[in-house]
Write a protein that holds these residues in place. Structure first.
Motif, mmCIF file in Angstrom:
data_model
loop_
_atom_site.group_PDB
_atom_site.id
_atom_site.type_symbol
_atom_site.label_atom_id
_atom_site.label_comp_id
_atom_site.label_asym_id
_atom_site.label_seq_id
_atom_site.Cartn_x
_atom_site.Cartn_y
_atom_site.Cartn_z
ATOM 1 N N LYS A 276 -7.090 5.547 12.224
ATOM 2 C CA LYS A 276 -6.160 4.658 11.520
ATOM 3 C C LYS A 276 -6.760 3.267 11.339
ATOM 4 C CE LYS A 276 -1.814 6.854 12.828
ATOM 5 N NZ LYS A 276 -0.550 6.711 13.547
ATOM 6 N N MET A 277 -7.425 2.784 12.384
ATOM 7 C CA MET A 277 -8.040 1.463 12.300
ATOM 8 C C MET A 277 -9.189 1.473 11.294
ATOM 9 S SD MET A 277 -7.677 -1.530 13.371
ATOM 10 C CE MET A 277 -8.538 -3.071 13.568
ATOM 11 N N GLN A 278 -9.974 2.540 11.278
ATOM 12 C CA GLN A 278 -11.049 2.634 10.282
ATOM 13 C C GLN A 278 -10.487 2.606 8.865
ATOM 14 O OE1 GLN A 278 -14.488 5.266 10.600
ATOM 15 N NE2 GLN A 278 -13.720 5.867 12.624
ATOM 16 N N ASP A 279 -9.400 3.331 8.647
ATOM 17 C CA ASP A 279 -8.763 3.348 7.326
ATOM 18 C C ASP A 279 -8.274 1.951 6.941
ATOM 19 O OD1 ASP A 279 -9.246 6.088 7.306
ATOM 20 O OD2 ASP A 279 -7.168 6.632 7.763
ATOM 21 N N TYR A 280 -7.658 1.270 7.893
ATOM 22 C CA TYR A 280 -7.151 -0.087 7.659
ATOM 23 C C TYR A 280 -8.301 -1.028 7.294
ATOM 24 C CZ TYR A 280 -4.938 -4.601 8.619
ATOM 25 O OH TYR A 280 -4.470 -5.880 8.524
ATOM 26 N N VAL A 281 -9.368 -0.971 8.084
ATOM 27 C CA VAL A 281 -10.515 -1.855 7.859
ATOM 28 C C VAL A 281 -11.159 -1.553 6.509
ATOM 29 C CG1 VAL A 281 -12.842 -2.426 8.689
ATOM 30 C CG2 VAL A 281 -10.935 -2.339 10.299
ATOM 31 N N GLN A 282 -11.328 -0.276 6.176
ATOM 32 C CA GLN A 282 -11.938 0.075 4.892
ATOM 33 C C GLN A 282 -11.079 -0.416 3.732
ATOM 34 O OE1 GLN A 282 -15.078 1.430 4.356
ATOM 35 N NE2 GLN A 282 -14.553 0.651 2.330
ATOM 36 N N ASN A 283 -9.769 -0.277 3.845
ATOM 37 C CA ASN A 283 -8.858 -0.756 2.809
ATOM 38 C C ASN A 283 -9.016 -2.268 2.622
ATOM 39 O OD1 ASN A 283 -6.785 -1.075 0.972
ATOM 40 N ND2 ASN A 283 -5.175 -0.413 2.347
ATOM 41 N N TYR A 284 -9.138 -2.982 3.736
ATOM 42 C CA TYR A 284 -9.279 -4.438 3.652
ATOM 43 C C TYR A 284 -10.628 -4.827 3.054
ATOM 44 C CZ TYR A 284 -8.053 -9.205 4.900
ATOM 45 O OH TYR A 284 -7.732 -10.531 4.854
ATOM 46 N N ILE A 285 -11.688 -4.121 3.431
ATOM 47 C CA ILE A 285 -13.006 -4.378 2.840
ATOM 48 C C ILE A 285 -12.938 -4.154 1.332
ATOM 49 C CG2 ILE A 285 -15.382 -3.514 2.670
ATOM 50 C CD1 ILE A 285 -15.199 -2.940 5.726
ATOM 51 N N ASP A 286 -12.267 -3.088 0.918
ATOM 52 C CA ASP A 286 -12.119 -2.812 -0.516
ATOM 53 C C ASP A 286 -11.392 -3.947 -1.222
ATOM 54 O OD1 ASP A 286 -13.392 -0.384 -0.049
ATOM 55 O OD2 ASP A 286 -11.542 0.798 -0.129
ATOM 56 N N GLN A 287 -10.320 -4.466 -0.594
ATOM 57 C CA GLN A 287 -9.565 -5.568 -1.203
ATOM 58 C C GLN A 287 -10.417 -6.837 -1.278
ATOM 59 O OE1 GLN A 287 -5.627 -6.229 0.358
ATOM 60 N NE2 GLN A 287 -5.205 -4.047 0.469
ATOM 61 N N LEU A 288 -11.180 -7.116 -0.228
ATOM 62 C CA LEU A 288 -12.048 -8.295 -0.243
ATOM 63 C C LEU A 288 -13.133 -8.167 -1.309
ATOM 64 C CD1 LEU A 288 -12.458 -8.836 3.608
ATOM 65 C CD2 LEU A 288 -11.318 -10.407 2.014
ATOM 66 N N THR A 289 -13.693 -6.976 -1.441
ATOM 67 C CA THR A 289 -14.731 -6.741 -2.441
ATOM 68 C C THR A 289 -14.166 -6.908 -3.848
ATOM 69 O OG1 THR A 289 -15.871 -5.252 -0.916
ATOM 70 C CG2 THR A 289 -16.454 -5.075 -3.239
ATOM 71 N N THR A 290 -12.960 -6.403 -4.061
ATOM 72 C CA THR A 290 -12.305 -6.571 -5.360
ATOM 73 C C THR A 290 -12.058 -8.051 -5.652
ATOM 74 O OG1 THR A 290 -11.254 -4.406 -5.208
ATOM 75 C CG2 THR A 290 -10.236 -5.992 -6.704
ATOM 76 N N ALA A 291 -11.606 -8.786 -4.649
ATOM 77 C CA ALA A 291 -11.370 -10.223 -4.824
ATOM 78 C C ALA A 291 -12.674 -10.943 -5.154
ATOM 79 C CB ALA A 291 -10.745 -10.805 -3.563
#
Length: 136
Positions: free
Chosen positions: A100-115
């Motif tokens: 779950k934590m890996q999924d959360y972190v990957q989602n956040y990395i994706d959002q930061l990369t998009t930003a």
């Protein structure tokens, strides 16, 4: 009406990113999403690196958790069997939480990369607009 390049530059100085929603909390209590953060555009790359480093560590922990979740009894007597029955659920819970934590972190990395990509696009569009106005 004159083009105000300072206003555009000030707008691009910070980027706001929403934290991913916590999957363990119902959307009615979390408002449907996570909190938000504002980052200076020149610091976002360092922030992405920190989250990526965390992701690497979580993957290492996952390998360890997998061993814990699949532990075998050291012997064939009842005490060893009891030990295995107690150890595996703990390991499996840790494994599940790590995922779950890996999924959360990957989602956040994706959002930061998009930003970060949006910042680059905005900067390119602003530069093109400035160049267009200079040519006029």
């Amino acid at each position: 009406m004159a083009y105000d390049s300072n206003a555009e530059q000030n707008r691009q100085e910070k980027v706001t990113v929403s934290a991913p929603a916590n999957p363990d909390k119902p959307s009615s209590t979390s408002g449907g999403g996570g909190g938000g953060f504002a980052f200076d555009k020149d610091k976002i790359e360092g922030i992405i690196k920190k989250w990526t480093d965390l992701q690497v560590e979580l993957k290492k922990d996952y390998r360890d958790a997998n061993l814990m979740a699949n532990v075998k009894a050291p012997g064939k007597e009842f005490a060893s069997g009891d030990w295995e029955k107690l150890a595996n659920p703990s390991g499996k819970a840790f494994l599940e939480q790590n995922q779950k934590m890996q999924d959360y972190v990957q989602n956040y990395i994706d959002q930061l990369t998009t930003a970060k990509q949006k910042i680059a696009t905005n900067e390119a569009e602003t530069q093109a607009s400035l160049n267009k106005h200079k040519a006029v």
